[in-house]
Design a protein around this motif. Structure first.
Motif, short mmCIF file in Angstrom:
data_model
loop_
_atom_site.label_atom_id
_atom_site.label_comp_id
_atom_site.label_asym_id
_atom_site.label_seq_id
_atom_site.Cartn_x
_atom_site.Cartn_y
_atom_site.Cartn_z
N ASN A 116 0.81 -1.21 0.00
CA ASN A 116 0.00 0.00 0.00
C ASN A 116 0.85 1.26 0.00
O ASN A 116 0.53 2.24 -0.67
N ALA A 117 1.95 1.23 0.75
CA ALA A 117 2.81 2.40 0.81
C ALA A 117 3.39 2.69 -0.57
O ALA A 117 3.43 3.84 -1.03
N MET A 118 3.81 1.61 -1.27
CA MET A 118 4.34 1.77 -2.63
C MET A 118 3.28 2.34 -3.56
O MET A 118 3.50 3.31 -4.28
N LEU A 119 2.10 1.71 -3.53
CA LEU A 119 1.02 2.12 -4.43
C LEU A 119 0.59 3.56 -4.14
O LEU A 119 0.43 4.39 -5.03
N LYS A 129 10.65 4.60 -9.29
CA LYS A 129 12.02 4.77 -8.83
C LYS A 129 12.07 5.64 -7.57
O LYS A 129 12.76 5.31 -6.60
N GLU A 130 11.32 6.73 -7.62
CA GLU A 130 11.32 7.65 -6.47
C GLU A 130 10.79 6.97 -5.21
O GLU A 130 11.37 7.07 -4.13
N ILE A 171 6.67 12.29 0.36
CA ILE A 171 6.57 12.57 -1.07
C ILE A 171 7.02 14.00 -1.40
O ILE A 171 6.76 14.50 -2.48
N ASP A 172 7.71 14.64 -0.46
CA ASP A 172 8.17 16.02 -0.65
C ASP A 172 7.06 16.96 -1.03
O ASP A 172 7.08 17.58 -2.09
N ARG B 8 6.83 8.18 -18.33
CA ARG B 8 7.34 7.21 -17.37
C ARG B 8 6.40 7.09 -16.17
O ARG B 8 6.10 6.01 -15.70
N TYR B 9 5.89 8.25 -15.71
CA TYR B 9 4.99 8.20 -14.56
C TYR B 9 3.74 7.40 -14.89
O TYR B 9 3.31 6.56 -14.12
N TYR B 10 3.15 7.65 -16.07
CA TYR B 10 1.92 6.94 -16.42
C TYR B 10 2.16 5.44 -16.58
O TYR B 10 1.32 4.62 -16.23
#
Ligand code: ATP
Ligand code: MG
Lengths: 243, 259
Positions: A116-119, A129-130, A171-172, B8-10
């Protein structure tokens, strides 16, 4: 507040009604059977949750919204987050928003805390990547131990809030929205969160906070508006460290 | 509002949502694959028994014939039914964050498309068993992805349509279940198009799924292609996609408050 400062959230005479959706969410069958009546009722029976609210929030400001249950605070917050649209008036928001709206932070009950944290990070605008580079820090801050690999549906509301807050601050964000979710965290976690929010304040992150706890609000916020029945009734500028 | 707009984000968003979809729907990746193949195969077995052995229907290579209808059908059926409840199933995500909601539907459709594509080895196995070769004509081979993309457009359009309307009319999902059943028997999945009486023959032209399945069979079973069916299905696919997307866009700003 100094009016030369950058405005990051602007509400211009904002109104919001909720149609009475249960007329239709009852289903096609009910709707067709009662069609003429249902349409008439939907037209006439709007519920106005926000009635002409205007304010401006500046960069780096900590802004509080108080008011009784059902007065429209969360509705205002959802409009800042952009998940609902105003019916009238204009809402402008500049910057990346980390929304922490009431009850759960946008998690899927069947996924684990880690998943969930990733999603959630991706849904909030980070690339894979971030979020991958931040996930360890996020889980560390949430401090959920081995529960992190359990499905979210097994979490208590405090545990969910911990994870939600932890993702949001990583998430800045330029703007952090906190709608009461800290109320369910325990003492030590609340302390940790407020320490983090003080950090954010120093870095110029704008914070909008909803809480029923007047003491917390007055000690944390630069400015608080009070809402009643969808209208702004008062502005409070807590006076602290007068210079 | 500052939103990352990069492709890339999508891509990351789509991948993350498809992964979520797989986990939530099948609880595990490996079983997910098994289910997506076992389901149409077990159905094929039932129809084989009922139509070939009981009703004595005369269709050559009936197993292959069935599989070529059931695999694409499975994709349509699973995606449309899953789409219809997708906004409710993801209410938490929709109410709290502002990512583009259509990606929920896309992830449903892509997930089933993925399962459709990975079921191809099974199809090839049957081709090998029943025809002793796996398609000779490479031009026809190239048309397979074209058909799959047309089908994807069509299904995504339907998905966008039913997912958005179901937020407001919650019993649409039941209607969808019933309609899908009707359309199944209105589509030449278990029977051949030549068995439809002349006066009803026109129904295949109203049904993009029929046109697609007929062409899948043309490619893999009869070594040919109907360009007429292909163009017509493309027109339907694109049209349904545009209609679905338009309706979805009209309704999506109210999802968060109606869920
Ligand atoms: N999705 C919705 N559909 C219909 N009415 C709604 C919806 N959400 C909120 N309301 C109504 O709008 C009003 C304002 O709700 P809101 O959630 O903004 O209140 P609040 O100030 O956050 O209250 P609380 O302190 O209890 O959190 C309430 O009367 C509520 O019933
Ligand atoms: Mg509230």
């Amino acid at each position: 507040m100094d009016s030369n400062q950058e405005k990051v959230i602007i509400f211009e005479d904002v109104w919001k009604y909720y149609p009475l959706y249960h007329e239709i969410t009852g289903g096609i069958k009910m709707f067709l059977i009662n069609m003429p009546k249902a349409i008439k009722r939907m037209r006439g029976n709007k519920f106005w949750a926000v009635n002409g609210v205007s304010f401006e929030i500046y960069k780096g400001e900590s802004f509080g919204i108080m008011g009784p249950n059902g007065s429209g605070k969360s509705t205002i917050m959802s409009m800042i987050a952009g998940v609902i649209k105003p019916s009238r008036g204009k809402v402008s928001v500049f910057g990346r928003v980390a929304p922490l709206l009431e009850l759960g932070a946008g998690f899927h009950p069947e996924l684990t805390g880690r998943e969930n944290a990733m999603l959630n990070g991706i849904l909030l605008g980070l690339t894979k990547k971030e979020i991958t580079s931040k996930i360890d820090e996020i889980l560390e801050f949430a401090g959920l131990g081995e529960f992190i690999d359990q499905p979210i549906r097994t979490y208590s509301s405090g545990m969910m809030a911990r994870l939600g807050f932890s993702v949001a601050i990583h998430i800045d964000p330029d703007i952090l929205l906190v709608d009461e979710i800290l109320a369910v965290g325990d003492e030590s976690f609340r302390k940790k969160c407020f320490a983090k929010m003080e950090d954010f304040k120093r870095q110029g992150v704008t914070i909008v906070l909803i809480s029923h706890d007047r003491v917390t609000m007055e000690s944390f916020c630069d400015r608080i508006i009070e809402i009643k029945e969808g209208k702004e009734v008062d502005t409070i500028v807590p006076n602290k460290n007068p210079q | 509002m500052k939103k990352p707009k990069g492709s890339r984000y999508y891509r990351d968003l789509a991948v993350a949502l498809v992964k979520k979809e797989i986990k939530v729907r099948y609880k595990s990746n490996i079983l997910g694959y098994a289910w997506s193949i076992l389901n149409p195969l077990s159905q094929a077995l039932i129809y084989l028994f009922a139509f070939q052995y009981v009703l004595k229907v005369k269709i050559d290579n009936y197993v292959l014939f069935l599989v070529l209808g059931l695999f694409p059908w499975q994709w349509l059926q699973n995606s449309v039914i899953a789409s219809s409840v997708s906004m409710i199933a993801n209410a938490n995500l929709v109410k709290k964050t502002i990512f583009p909601r259509e990606f929920i539907v896309f992830s449903v459709v892509l997930n089933d498309m993925f399962h459709f594509i990975i079921s191809l080895p099974v199809l090839f196995l049957f081709l090998f068993i029943y025809r002793h070769h796996v398609v000779m004509n490479p031009v026809l081979w190239l048309l397979f992805p074209v058909l799959a993309i047309i089908q994807m457009l069509f299904i995504a359009g339907l998905g966008l349509l039913v997912s958005s309307i179901n937020v407001f009319f919650r019993d649409l999902e039941r209607l969808v279940g019933i309609l899908i059943n009707f359309i199944f028997y209105g589509t030449p999945v278990v029977y051949a198009v030549t068995m439809i009486p002349d006066k009803f023959h026109f129904i295949i032209y109203l049904n993009p799924m029929a046109l697609l399945i007929l062409n899948y069979r043309n490619i893999f079973l009869y070594d040919t292609i109907s360009w007429g069916y292909l163009w017509l299905s493309l027109i339907y696919g694109a049209g349904v996609f545009i209609i679905g997307y338009t309706v979805f866009n009209k309704l999506k700003s109210r999802f968060a408050e109606a869920l």
